[in-house]
Design an enzyme around this catalytic site. Structure first.
Site, PDB file in Angstrom:
ATOM      1  N   ASN A 134      10.977  46.274  12.512  1.00  0.00           N
ATOM      2  CA  ASN A 134      10.355  46.862  13.692  1.00  0.00           C
ATOM      3  C   ASN A 134      10.135  45.816  14.791  1.00  0.00           C
ATOM      4  OD1 ASN A 134       8.672  48.206  15.522  1.00  0.00           O
ATOM      5  ND2 ASN A 134       6.890  48.079  14.197  1.00  0.00           N
ATOM      6  N   HIS A 143       2.127  49.184  10.581  1.00  0.00           N
ATOM      7  CA  HIS A 143       0.917  48.789   9.847  1.00  0.00           C
ATOM      8  C   HIS A 143       0.254  49.993   9.170  1.00  0.00           C
ATOM      9  CE1 HIS A 143      -0.479  49.809  13.931  1.00  0.00           C
ATOM     10  NE2 HIS A 143      -1.585  50.226  13.328  1.00  0.00           N
TER      11      HIS A 143
END
Length: 176
Positions: A134, A143
């Site tokens: 990413n 996350h």
């Protein structure tokens, strides 16, 4: 996959998570990276775009950097950037990143669930690889991806940052 750009403009800033780098190319914001210091961030950018000429440009990118710094402190709600997002990755990576962008702040998803959402239920490792690749930290919220047992696994920018982001988003979501 789009051809990687040969020229990037970038700026750096500092936030609660450490260093933050924002890079744009002719199509828009192609990288938002987290790190410990500017040199590490610039090296990461160059590694992701090995043929690109990097140009430090604080003046032109100041508005987007300020918006990002504020978003890091309060990663909930709409984000209004001057440049569009333009991540470079494979078709599969783009699919994973698009699904990740749908996960609301304060919530999480497992690698297994994410694989199912992109139509590849047995591709948990490939999903994890897409998360690790990413290029748009925080905005593509990798996350928010946890192991199936709810535990925190790796994070491209450090497990401690992942824990901080998850906790911050949970607090802000509960308060709103």
């Amino acid at each position: 996959m789009k051809t990687l750009p040969d020229h990037l403009r970038y700026t750096t800033g500092h936030c609660r998570l450490g260093g933050l780098l924002l890079a744009v190319c002719h199509t828009g914001i192609c990288a938002i990276l987290l790190g410990d210091d500017d040199q590490t961030l610039i090296a990461d950018l160059q590694k992701r775009f090995p043929g690109a000429r990097l140009e430090h440009d604080d003046a032109e990118l100041a508005g987007d950097m300020q918006t990002l710094l504020q978003y890091v402190d309060r990663p909930i709600g709409e984000l209004h950037l001057q440049h569009p997002l333009s991540a470079f990755g494979s078709v599969f990576q783009q699919q994973v990143w698009a699904e990740l962008a749908k996960v609301p702040a304060g919530q999480t998803v497992s690698y297994t669930e994410l694989a199912r959402l992109v139509g590849k239920p047995s591709a948990m490792r490939a999903v994890a690889g897409a998360c690790a690749a990413n290029p748009l930290a925080i905005l593509v919220p990798c996350h928010r991806v946890l192991r199936s047992d709810g535990g925190i696994s790796g994070y491209r920018w450090g497990v401690e940052r992942k824990e901080q982001l998850i906790e911050l988003e949970r607090r802000l979501s509960a308060a709103s």
